[in-house]
Design a protein around this motif. Structure first.
Motif, short mmCIF file in Angstrom:
data_model
loop_
_atom_site.label_atom_id
_atom_site.label_comp_id
_atom_site.label_asym_id
_atom_site.label_seq_id
_atom_site.Cartn_x
_atom_site.Cartn_y
_atom_site.Cartn_z
N ASP A 1 -7.74 -0.39 -4.95
CA ASP A 1 -6.58 0.32 -4.41
C ASP A 1 -6.87 1.80 -4.15
OD1 ASP A 1 -4.90 -1.87 -4.22
OD2 ASP A 1 -4.10 -1.62 -6.24
N ARG B 1 -8.68 1.72 -0.82
CA ARG B 1 -7.71 1.41 0.25
C ARG B 1 -6.82 2.62 0.54
NH1 ARG B 1 -3.94 -2.70 0.40
NH2 ARG B 1 -3.09 -1.96 -1.55
N THR B 2 -6.37 3.29 -0.50
CA THR B 2 -5.50 4.45 -0.32
C THR B 2 -6.27 5.58 0.36
OG1 THR B 2 -4.21 3.82 -2.26
CG2 THR B 2 -3.99 6.10 -1.51
N TYR C 1 0.83 2.56 -8.74
CA TYR C 1 -0.52 2.08 -9.00
C TYR C 1 -1.21 2.93 -10.07
CZ TYR C 1 0.30 -0.03 -4.38
OH TYR C 1 0.81 -0.70 -3.31
N THR D 1 1.32 4.97 -4.61
CA THR D 1 0.29 5.55 -5.46
C THR D 1 0.81 5.86 -6.86
OG1 THR D 1 -0.60 6.51 -3.45
CG2 THR D 1 -1.47 7.34 -5.51
N TYR E 1 2.76 11.94 -4.06
CA TYR E 1 1.71 10.92 -4.20
C TYR E 1 0.36 11.46 -3.75
CZ TYR E 1 5.04 7.16 -5.24
OH TYR E 1 5.97 6.35 -5.81
N LEU F 1 0.86 -1.18 0.00
CA LEU F 1 0.00 0.00 0.00
C LEU F 1 0.89 1.23 0.00
CD1 LEU F 1 -2.90 1.08 0.10
CD2 LEU F 1 -2.78 1.00 2.58
N ALA F 2 0.43 2.29 -0.58
CA ALA F 2 1.07 3.60 -0.54
C ALA F 2 1.96 3.91 -1.73
CB ALA F 2 1.84 3.83 0.76
N ILE G 1 0.62 10.89 2.60
CA ILE G 1 1.29 9.67 2.14
C ILE G 1 2.78 9.94 2.29
CG2 ILE G 1 1.72 8.17 0.15
CD1 ILE G 1 -1.03 8.88 -0.91
N PHE H 1 -2.87 11.05 -6.15
CA PHE H 1 -4.12 10.40 -5.74
C PHE H 1 -5.33 11.08 -6.40
CE2 PHE H 1 -7.83 9.90 -3.00
CZ PHE H 1 -7.94 8.52 -3.04
#
Length: 186
Positions: free
Chosen positions: A142, A145-146, A122, A119, A162, A116-117, A157, A166
């Protein structure tokens, strides 16, 4: 996965590499009697070197050795075929990397594996998936979740850019899918 047939003790040395000297992972186990050993670590593997050291005077042999390929299912996959073989190879390698980084969540790389994280990673994966796989399900997951992580961490973050990515990621998701639900949820 490696299956050993033996009545004694055998030390099994396993060396996995993505390519020569890159992404190296080593593991050693001692097995006795007929045994199947499964390494549950996620790795991108291009080659495996197995070395058996018979610790006892009993016979020992490899009965079976294989790699278990595992990734989130892909129903549709774009292809590229052109006169430039290097471009074809780059595309095929990129698609392979994209697919092996798709688990039940996205991984930022087959080796590093932040869960995770990442971003920025992803976000790029999402753009590739919209056009090459036509499956935004992991992207949606995701994003949510983020957003929950951002809520817990006062909107921060670990990598400040990031935070900006997002918002772009969420916008692009809507533009590619017309699914407004994560925008409202996040």
């Amino acid at each position: 996965v490696i299956s050993i047939k033996t009545d004694g003790e055998v030390k099994v040395n396993i060396k996995c590499e993505e390519i020569d000297g890159v992404g190296v992972y080593c593991e050693s186990v001692i097995v006795s009697n007929d045994t199947t050993h499964i390494c549950h670590r996620l790795r991108s593997v291009g080659q495996i070197v197995l070395n058996l050291e018979n610790v006892s005077a009993k016979n020992a042999e490899i009965d079976n050795a294989k790699i278990i390929y595992s990734a989130y299912p892909v129903k549709n996959e774009a292809t590229l075929s052109c006169d430039d073989e290097l471009l074809n190879d780059i595309y095929n390698l990129s698609m392979h990397t994209l697919k092996i980084c798709r688990r039940d969540i996205h991984l930022d790389s087959p080796h590093h594996q932040e869960f995770l994280a990442c971003t920025g990673d992803y976000f790029i994966q999402a753009l590739m998936e919209y056009y090459n796989i036509c499956d935004p399900s992991l992207t949606r997951f995701d994003i949510v979740r983020t957003a929950k992580m951002l809520e817990i961490q006062d909107g921060r973050i670990f990598h400040t850019t990031y935070n900006l990515i997002f918002a772009e990621w969420l916008y692009d998701y809507y533009m590619h899918t017309a699914d407004l639900s994560p925008v409202c949820e996040c």
